[in-house]
Design an enzyme around this catalytic site. Sequence first.
Site, short mmCIF file in Angstrom:
data_model
loop_
_atom_site.label_atom_id
_atom_site.label_comp_id
_atom_site.label_asym_id
_atom_site.label_seq_id
_atom_site.Cartn_x
_atom_site.Cartn_y
_atom_site.Cartn_z
N GLY A 17 -43.07 -114.25 4.18
CA GLY A 17 -44.15 -114.46 3.23
C GLY A 17 -44.96 -113.22 3.00
O GLY A 17 -44.88 -112.25 3.75
N ASP A 18 -45.76 -113.27 1.95
CA ASP A 18 -46.70 -112.21 1.66
C ASP A 18 -47.87 -112.82 0.91
O ASP A 18 -47.71 -113.81 0.19
CB ASP A 18 -46.06 -111.09 0.83
CG ASP A 18 -46.89 -109.83 0.90
OD1 ASP A 18 -46.77 -109.13 1.93
OD2 ASP A 18 -47.66 -109.56 -0.03
#
Length: 169
Positions: free
Chosen positions: A50-51
Amino acid sequence: MQRAGFAPLVHPVDIDESHNPGEGAVALVERLAEAKAASIDQPEHPVVAGDTVVSFEQQLLGKPADSKHARRMLESLSDREHQVTSGWCLRWGSDTQVGHVVTLVRFKRLSSSQIDAYLETGEPFDKAGSYGIQGEGRALVEEVRGSWSNVVGLPLCPVVRLLRELMER
């Protein structure tokens, strides 16, 4: 992920997290999440990456470059609402799923001394928008509309739901 019943192995990755010209928050976080997942070679296990980015007045606020940058971000967010957008990528074998979640967060009105005290914790320096809601930064937040786990950096509901679906196949 542990609270959802999984025993994750954490593999930090080093990728260029800069955004492309004209790239919005959704495109950025989905692209970075997918790049992070692709950099982990674990075909026999699911990979979740994720980011997260903070958006305020059409600007993307990533991790601060230094203390002055962190202060400017926190001052700009004081007593205002901003968006937190997290992209996620779930890859297992040849199957890749990518998505995102947007959450609205409103900060309290922050005094200069509150910002100083928060900066002294060291917490802002590796966080998008210069705060971590899961730590001392929770004291800066007035209201969260949407997914709290998204603000932490991984929207658990869609990710866990999809991971469980893939595991049942």
